[in-house]
Design an enzyme around this catalytic site. Sequence first.
Site, PDB file in Angstrom:
ATOM      1  N   ARG A  56       5.124  84.639  -3.974  1.00  0.00           N
ATOM      2  CA  ARG A  56       5.399  85.171  -2.636  1.00  0.00           C
ATOM      3  C   ARG A  56       6.175  84.222  -1.827  1.00  0.00           C
ATOM      4  O   ARG A  56       7.348  83.693  -1.983  1.00  0.00           O
ATOM      5  CB  ARG A  56       4.050  85.647  -2.028  1.00  0.00           C
ATOM      6  CG  ARG A  56       4.395  86.842  -1.238  1.00  0.00           C
ATOM      7  CD  ARG A  56       2.995  87.395  -0.400  1.00  0.00           C
ATOM      8  NE  ARG A  56       2.227  88.025  -1.202  1.00  0.00           N
ATOM      9  CZ  ARG A  56       2.061  89.313  -1.502  1.00  0.00           C
ATOM     10  NH1 ARG A  56       3.141  89.970  -0.852  1.00  0.00           N
ATOM     11  NH2 ARG A  56       1.447  90.135  -2.290  1.00  0.00           N
ATOM     12  N   ARG A  82     -24.446  86.993 -11.639  1.00  0.00           N
ATOM     13  CA  ARG A  82     -25.557  86.238 -12.251  1.00  0.00           C
ATOM     14  C   ARG A  82     -26.361  85.340 -11.118  1.00  0.00           C
ATOM     15  O   ARG A  82     -27.717  85.123 -11.169  1.00  0.00           O
ATOM     16  CB  ARG A  82     -25.148  85.534 -13.250  1.00  0.00           C
ATOM     17  CG  ARG A  82     -24.735  86.671 -14.384  1.00  0.00           C
ATOM     18  CD  ARG A  82     -24.535  86.027 -15.981  1.00  0.00           C
ATOM     19  NE  ARG A  82     -24.463  87.234 -16.688  1.00  0.00           N
ATOM     20  CZ  ARG A  82     -24.088  87.074 -17.944  1.00  0.00           C
ATOM     21  NH1 ARG A  82     -23.426  86.080 -18.325  1.00  0.00           N
ATOM     22  NH2 ARG A  82     -23.888  88.282 -18.767  1.00  0.00           N
ATOM     23  N   GLU A  88      10.014  82.997  -6.104  1.00  0.00           N
ATOM     24  CA  GLU A  88      10.765  84.340  -5.499  1.00  0.00           C
ATOM     25  C   GLU A  88      10.926  84.163  -4.143  1.00  0.00           C
ATOM     26  O   GLU A  88      11.841  84.758  -3.862  1.00  0.00           O
ATOM     27  CB  GLU A  88       9.695  85.196  -6.063  1.00  0.00           C
ATOM     28  CG  GLU A  88       8.608  85.230  -5.361  1.00  0.00           C
ATOM     29  CD  GLU A  88       7.491  86.450  -5.577  1.00  0.00           C
ATOM     30  OE1 GLU A  88       8.117  87.523  -5.799  1.00  0.00           O
ATOM     31  OE2 GLU A  88       6.305  86.395  -5.463  1.00  0.00           O
ATOM     32  N   ARG A 119      -4.288  97.456  -3.237  1.00  0.00           N
ATOM     33  CA  ARG A 119      -3.826  97.040  -1.690  1.00  0.00           C
ATOM     34  C   ARG A 119      -3.929  98.217  -0.992  1.00  0.00           C
ATOM     35  O   ARG A 119      -3.253  99.103  -1.061  1.00  0.00           O
ATOM     36  CB  ARG A 119      -2.410  96.542  -2.059  1.00  0.00           C
ATOM     37  CG  ARG A 119      -1.895  95.565  -3.004  1.00  0.00           C
ATOM     38  CD  ARG A 119      -0.637  94.849  -2.772  1.00  0.00           C
ATOM     39  NE  ARG A 119      -0.174  94.097  -3.739  1.00  0.00           N
ATOM     40  CZ  ARG A 119      -0.515  92.869  -3.859  1.00  0.00           C
ATOM     41  NH1 ARG A 119      -1.157  92.339  -2.932  1.00  0.00           N
ATOM     42  NH2 ARG A 119      -0.123  91.963  -4.756  1.00  0.00           N
ATOM     43  N   VAL A 168     -20.965  85.581  -9.119  1.00  0.00           N
ATOM     44  CA  VAL A 168     -21.703  86.262  -8.193  1.00  0.00           C
ATOM     45  C   VAL A 168     -22.883  86.901  -8.560  1.00  0.00           C
ATOM     46  O   VAL A 168     -23.890  87.121  -8.096  1.00  0.00           O
ATOM     47  CB  VAL A 168     -20.788  87.036  -7.405  1.00  0.00           C
ATOM     48  CG1 VAL A 168     -21.320  88.070  -6.419  1.00  0.00           C
ATOM     49  CG2 VAL A 168     -19.425  86.334  -6.683  1.00  0.00           C
ATOM     50  N   ASP A 196      -1.451  80.226  -2.379  1.00  0.00           N
ATOM     51  CA  ASP A 196      -0.863  79.954  -0.882  1.00  0.00           C
ATOM     52  C   ASP A 196      -1.862  79.921   0.335  1.00  0.00           C
ATOM     53  O   ASP A 196      -1.511  80.152   1.398  1.00  0.00           O
ATOM     54  CB  ASP A 196       0.280  81.020  -0.580  1.00  0.00           C
ATOM     55  CG  ASP A 196      -0.711  82.492  -0.922  1.00  0.00           C
ATOM     56  OD1 ASP A 196      -1.690  82.442  -1.358  1.00  0.00           O
ATOM     57  OD2 ASP A 196       0.134  83.335  -0.579  1.00  0.00           O
ATOM     58  N   ARG A 248     -18.863  87.448 -12.208  1.00  0.00           N
ATOM     59  CA  ARG A 248     -19.728  87.323 -13.217  1.00  0.00           C
ATOM     60  C   ARG A 248     -20.710  86.173 -12.424  1.00  0.00           C
ATOM     61  O   ARG A 248     -21.953  86.472 -12.425  1.00  0.00           O
ATOM     62  CB  ARG A 248     -19.368  86.599 -14.630  1.00  0.00           C
ATOM     63  CG  ARG A 248     -20.242  86.225 -15.573  1.00  0.00           C
ATOM     64  CD  ARG A 248     -19.384  85.845 -16.840  1.00  0.00           C
ATOM     65  NE  ARG A 248     -20.213  85.108 -17.931  1.00  0.00           N
ATOM     66  CZ  ARG A 248     -20.578  83.725 -17.982  1.00  0.00           C
ATOM     67  NH1 ARG A 248     -20.135  83.146 -16.950  1.00  0.00           N
ATOM     68  NH2 ARG A 248     -21.309  83.457 -18.904  1.00  0.00           N
ATOM     69  N   ASP A 277      -4.404  85.985   0.724  1.00  0.00           N
ATOM     70  CA  ASP A 277      -4.451  85.774   2.187  1.00  0.00           C
ATOM     71  C   ASP A 277      -4.824  87.130   2.919  1.00  0.00           C
ATOM     72  O   ASP A 277      -5.781  87.290   3.678  1.00  0.00           O
ATOM     73  CB  ASP A 277      -3.097  85.447   2.434  1.00  0.00           C
ATOM     74  CG  ASP A 277      -3.002  84.923   4.185  1.00  0.00           C
ATOM     75  OD1 ASP A 277      -3.593  84.090   4.523  1.00  0.00           O
ATOM     76  OD2 ASP A 277      -2.461  85.973   4.756  1.00  0.00           O
ATOM     77  N   GLY A 304      -3.500  91.541  -5.199  1.00  0.00           N
ATOM     78  CA  GLY A 304      -3.110  91.248  -6.676  1.00  0.00           C
ATOM     79  C   GLY A 304      -4.090  90.785  -7.395  1.00  0.00           C
ATOM     80  O   GLY A 304      -4.597  89.750  -7.056  1.00  0.00           O
ATOM     81  N   LYS A 319      23.194  66.678 -21.825  1.00  0.00           N
ATOM     82  CA  LYS A 319      21.664  67.675 -21.816  1.00  0.00           C
ATOM     83  C   LYS A 319      22.270  69.066 -22.391  1.00  0.00           C
ATOM     84  O   LYS A 319      23.516  69.382 -22.266  1.00  0.00           O
ATOM     85  CB  LYS A 319      21.310  68.089 -20.552  1.00  0.00           C
ATOM     86  CG  LYS A 319      20.498  66.807 -19.885  1.00  0.00           C
ATOM     87  CD  LYS A 319      19.675  67.460 -18.770  1.00  0.00           C
ATOM     88  CE  LYS A 319      18.614  66.225 -18.160  1.00  0.00           C
ATOM     89  NZ  LYS A 319      17.864  67.024 -16.956  1.00  0.00           N
ATOM     90  N   THR A 367      -6.061  84.401  -6.101  1.00  0.00           N
ATOM     91  CA  THR A 367      -4.641  84.542  -5.935  1.00  0.00           C
ATOM     92  C   THR A 367      -3.746  83.685  -6.858  1.00  0.00           C
ATOM     93  O   THR A 367      -4.109  82.700  -7.030  1.00  0.00           O
ATOM     94  CB  THR A 367      -4.033  84.737  -4.715  1.00  0.00           C
ATOM     95  OG1 THR A 367      -2.646  84.694  -4.947  1.00  0.00           O
ATOM     96  CG2 THR A 367      -4.379  83.562  -3.871  1.00  0.00           C
ATOM     97  N   ILE A 368      -2.830  84.065  -7.635  1.00  0.00           N
ATOM     98  CA  ILE A 368      -1.938  83.167  -8.599  1.00  0.00           C
ATOM     99  C   ILE A 368      -1.129  82.224  -7.580  1.00  0.00           C
ATOM    100  O   ILE A 368      -0.805  81.355  -7.968  1.00  0.00           O
ATOM    101  CB  ILE A 368      -1.054  83.927  -9.573  1.00  0.00           C
ATOM    102  CG1 ILE A 368      -0.177  84.804  -8.888  1.00  0.00           C
ATOM    103  CG2 ILE A 368      -2.073  84.717 -10.589  1.00  0.00           C
ATOM    104  CD1 ILE A 368       1.038  85.378  -9.644  1.00  0.00           C
ATOM    105  N   ASP A 369      -0.861  82.777  -6.342  1.00  0.00           N
ATOM    106  CA  ASP A 369       0.101  81.871  -5.657  1.00  0.00           C
ATOM    107  C   ASP A 369      -0.375  80.529  -5.158  1.00  0.00           C
ATOM    108  O   ASP A 369       0.813  79.996  -4.903  1.00  0.00           O
ATOM    109  CB  ASP A 369       0.651  82.864  -4.316  1.00  0.00           C
ATOM    110  CG  ASP A 369       1.015  84.395  -4.649  1.00  0.00           C
ATOM    111  OD1 ASP A 369       1.441  84.529  -5.847  1.00  0.00           O
ATOM    112  OD2 ASP A 369       0.785  85.163  -4.103  1.00  0.00           O
TER     113      ASP A 369
HETATM  114  O1  F6P Z   1       0.238  87.717  -4.568  1.00  0.00           O
HETATM  115  C1  F6P Z   1       0.120  87.885  -6.174  1.00  0.00           C
HETATM  116  C2  F6P Z   1       1.851  88.284  -6.314  1.00  0.00           C
HETATM  117  O2  F6P Z   1       1.736  88.509  -7.696  1.00  0.00           O
HETATM  118  C3  F6P Z   1       2.903  87.681  -5.715  1.00  0.00           C
HETATM  119  O3  F6P Z   1       3.173  86.330  -6.725  1.00  0.00           O
HETATM  120  C4  F6P Z   1       4.111  88.509  -5.804  1.00  0.00           C
HETATM  121  O4  F6P Z   1       4.955  88.454  -4.691  1.00  0.00           O
HETATM  122  C5  F6P Z   1       3.247  89.714  -5.387  1.00  0.00           C
HETATM  123  O5  F6P Z   1       1.843  89.695  -5.714  1.00  0.00           O
HETATM  124  C6  F6P Z   1       3.714  90.899  -6.386  1.00  0.00           C
HETATM  125  O6  F6P Z   1       2.793  92.111  -5.876  1.00  0.00           O
HETATM  126  P1  F6P Z   1       3.017  93.527  -6.479  1.00  0.00           P
HETATM  127  O7  F6P Z   1       2.269  93.327  -7.865  1.00  0.00           O
HETATM  128  O8  F6P Z   1       2.037  94.576  -5.424  1.00  0.00           O
HETATM  129  O9  F6P Z   1       4.190  93.812  -6.864  1.00  0.00           O
END
Ligand code: F6P
Length: 321
Positions: free
Chosen positions: A173, A27, A224, A74, A25, A131, A23, A105, A13, A215, A127-129
């Site tokens: 994830r 330069r 997720e 992927r 790497v 993790d 960039r 990962d 992802g 509130k 990765t945005i995760d």
């Molecule tokens: O690993 C990044 C991520 O965006 C996760 O947060 C998410 O579970 C997964 O990839 C989604 O993957 P795809 O874009 O293949 O559906």
Amino acid sequence: MAIQRIAVLTSGGDSPGMNAAIRAVVRTGLARGLEVYGVRHGYQGLVDGEFIPMDSVSVSDMIQRGGTGLFTARSKDFMTEEGFHRALMMLESFKIDGLIVIGGDGSLRGALDLAKNGIAVAGLPGTIDNDLAYTDYTIGFDTAVNTAVSAIGNLRDTSSAHGMVTIVELMGRHCGDIALFAGIASGGDIIVVPEKEYDMDDICRQVVEGHNAGKLHCLIIVAEGAPFSCAEIREAIQERTGMESRITVLGHVQRGGSPSAFDRLLASRLGAYGVDALAEGKKAIAVGIRNNEIFDMDLAEALEMKRPERTELIRLGEILR
Ligand code: F6P
């Protein structure tokens, strides 16, 4: 023998800041007198031989862009024996002495497989995760959190206007960091992450308590990978309290966008460090950041590490709601 030619790829992802890492790497490699190749489409490009020579201009106007200029994939082919073998042959025929892999990962596990077959690799956490246990932060996480905070701010407005329960699903994830960080930073009322066990009665009671306390809004931030899905939470709230909720799945919005200054800087530091480490003869490393210091460690060991407990942050989210 000193290395002469390196290659860089992005895999899995995409995450905001990958371009800043590419960039850096390129330069840093050029500044060291190395030849630098970009591999398009991640490991699939390795299998297919999509190597392109990079120069300084090829990475200009890139630091501010989301996505990845080298594209990503992927790759299923790379997972097969035949595809993996072809990737090794390509690296050999293009005379690549060192490979920088930017990804999460799964991507770093692919890099480890290459290292076990004699390729010098440096893995950068992209990765945005957030993790990857060995590093405090991954490239793209900060931007994703900021994107989520901005979206939750919008949802708060409409949640307050209607006195409505709003349930937001965030990515990550199996990791709750995006939900936890964004949830705390946006003043979420209930944060549901995979790292904690929950009782649905508690969640419903907290919704009612917030309402009774005056509130106007109720923001429930759900990772997720959390033990309850948004749909299950909505159903339980409806059934047990009679209150209506709306679900927003933020989805891939979190993966795009211009990287934050934090991610640009992190990616630049990691990219430069990775090239320096390969040039120094390091062979199978993960590059990361800990206590604001960029460091490297054995790639296999890095991938074995367990993620830190988030007890303090989980507690903070509960106290501040
Ligand atoms: O690993 C990044 C991520 O965006 C996760 O947060 C998410 O579970 C997964 O990839 C989604 O993957 P795809 O874009 O293949 O559906």
